[in-house]
Every structure is written in C-alpha cells, then in structure tokens.
Design an enzyme around this catalytic site. Structure first.
Site, PDB file in Angstrom:
ATOM      1  N   GLU A  44      -1.023   1.598   7.163  1.00 46.74           N
ATOM      2  CA  GLU A  44      -0.618   0.196   7.258  1.00 46.74           C
ATOM      3  C   GLU A  44      -0.797  -0.297   8.698  1.00 46.74           C
ATOM      4  OE1 GLU A  44       3.416  -2.480   6.364  1.00 46.74           O
ATOM      5  OE2 GLU A  44       3.597  -0.332   6.787  1.00 46.74           O
ATOM      6  N   LYS A 110       1.017  -8.043   1.276  1.00 47.34           N
ATOM      7  CA  LYS A 110       2.234  -7.280   1.000  1.00 47.34           C
ATOM      8  C   LYS A 110       3.274  -8.136   0.289  1.00 47.34           C
ATOM      9  CE  LYS A 110       5.378  -4.141   3.522  1.00 47.34           C
ATOM     10  NZ  LYS A 110       5.713  -3.674   4.894  1.00 47.34           N
ATOM     11  N   CYS A 144       3.530   0.096   1.904  1.00 45.68           N
ATOM     12  CA  CYS A 144       4.783   0.592   2.465  1.00 45.68           C
ATOM     13  C   CYS A 144       6.033   0.244   1.651  1.00 45.68           C
ATOM     14  CB  CYS A 144       4.896   0.114   3.916  1.00 45.68           C
ATOM     15  SG  CYS A 144       6.025   1.111   4.936  1.00 45.68           S
TER      16      CYS A 144
END
Length: 257
Positions: A44, A110, A144
């Site tokens: 990431e 995200k 994540c």
C-alpha cells in the site's frame, strides 16, 4: 486457459514521501526477479509510505508512477499491482492500480479509510469494487483496512484470488494474520496479503508477515523479512475444493447499500 499463475510479493521498506526514490528502489527489486512471474504485488502507498500529508507530494507524481508501472509491466511481461497517493480534481485518493503488460489498467479506491489515523479526513472514500481478469484467473484487489470488513470482501462474484496491499503495523499484526486466513476460508479463494516492513517517519514499525493462503486457509507462502516472496496459484485447487465442499453455494443473499 492457464492453470497456474506465478506470483511475486515484494515485501520492502519504503522511503517516506519520496516517490522517485521508491520507484528506483522497486525497479531494482523488480529487475532482480529471475523467476518467471505473472503478477508482481507491491505494498500500500508504495511510493510514499502511509502519509496523511498527501499535499507534500507533487500532483504529477501519480501519473509518473502509473506510467512507471506500465513500463515495468511491459518489461517483465507481468501484471503490477499496488496502491499510491493519487490526486484528481483537487481531491486525494488511496488508489490501487492493477496494470497489465499491454498497458491496460484498472483502479480501486480504498473503501474503508482508516479513521484511527485520520485517513477518512484526508482521502476520498471509494465506492466501487473491481474484479480483474488476468491469464485465466479473476482477482479482487483491496487495501489494508478493508481486511477488517468481511462483507466488502465477500465472494459474491466467484473470484479466484482475494488480494490485500497494506501498511499494517506491528501492534496489530496478529489481527492481520488471523483475518487473512479467515478471508481465505470463508471465501474459498486464494488470499494474498502484501505488507511493508521497517519503520516510517512517524515511528510506526511494520513487521511484514506478507502471506498467501489457499482456499482452505493453509499458508503456502509467508515472510517476516525484506525479500521477494514467490508462490504459484493452481486453478485446479480452486475448482476441486469448491466442487467437493460447495460452501459458497450456502451463502446468504443480500445487497450492499
């Protein structure tokens, strides 16, 4: 149709808010790959570390990195996957790019911005999933903090590979280990997690633990040191376990709002 896919996970330290230094470093690591690989996965925010100050990066760096990824993908004849800080219309995104060797690309923003670090106040929240098809396998890439939310990860599309790129810190690394395995088991999919390693400029430590689990939650790759991790995915493994166990057929039906 290909039955096997060779994966390289690059578990690396990151230079803080230094896109060119990170591109140079990752290019050296990619050049060192002598194995035949189909997909190369980076962490990431691989050009900056997990910064909450995206304004410190020049707005042009996002496009430069996408073009760099296209060059690396063509050079290695492999897909390149990773997320970065990306600026668009005066807004910032933690955006993952799945770049294919022919230059084709898909993006995912995200969905679950990390409120504990204030990411929700800095980066725009994503709203759409992507399923990427490459060399006979379907991939669902996430970022994540998404790992903590099983509904968003749910295998409603019968994808083959669930993938997370991360900057996951040491104090909560057992959650990372446990949830990666759980996502593999509940979705009956290969599950890949690529974390960074080392310390960032805020004092956070990242211990790696990049891993790959098969459709039954068995680990087939794992590392706690800075290195390139190799593994091979087997289409027959996915098909045989799903045909034998049929757990996905018993999923509850619902839709996300």
């Amino acid at each position: 149709m290909p039955q096997h896919l060779n994966i390289a996970l690059i578990q690396s330290h990151l230079y803080w808010e230094a896109p060119q230094e990170n591109r140079t470093m990752f290019e050296e690591k990619i050049d060192s790959i002598s194995n035949e690989v189909d997909v190369i996965v980076l962490p990431e925010m691989f050009t900056s570390g997990f910064t909450m100050n995206p304004e410190h990066l020049d707005a042009s760096e996002g496009i430069k990195t996408v073009e760099w990824m296209q060059g690396q993908a063509k050079k290695k004849d492999a897909a390149i996957v990773g997320s970065m800080v990306f600026q668009e219309d005066d807004k910032f995104f933690n955006r993952l790019w799945f770049v294919q060797p022919d230059g084709g690309l898909s993006t995912y923003d995200k969905r679950h911005t990390f409120t504990l670090a204030g990411e929700d106040k800095v980066y725009e929240k994503g709203e759409k999933k992507i399923i990427e098809y490459f060399r006979g396998f379907s991939f669902y890439p996430l970022i994540c903090y998404d790992l903590r939310f099983p509904v968003w990860s749910r295998n409603a599309e019968n994808y083959d590979v669930l993938m997370y790129v991360a900057n996951w810190p040491k104090p909560r690394i057992e959650a990372w280990n446990t949830l990666l395995k759980a996502r593999a088991i509940e979705n009956m999919a290969y599950t890949i997690g690529v974390n960074r390693i080392g310390h960032d400029n805020l004092g956070h430590e990242y211990p790696g633990h990049s891993a790959v689990y098969d459709t039954l939650g068995n680990p087939i790759a794992y590392s706690e040191k800075e290195e390139i991790i190799y593994t091979t995915l087997d289409k027959a493994h996915i098909q045989s376990t799903r045909e034998k166990l049929k757990f996905l057929a018993d999923r509850d039906d619902f839709t996300l709002k």
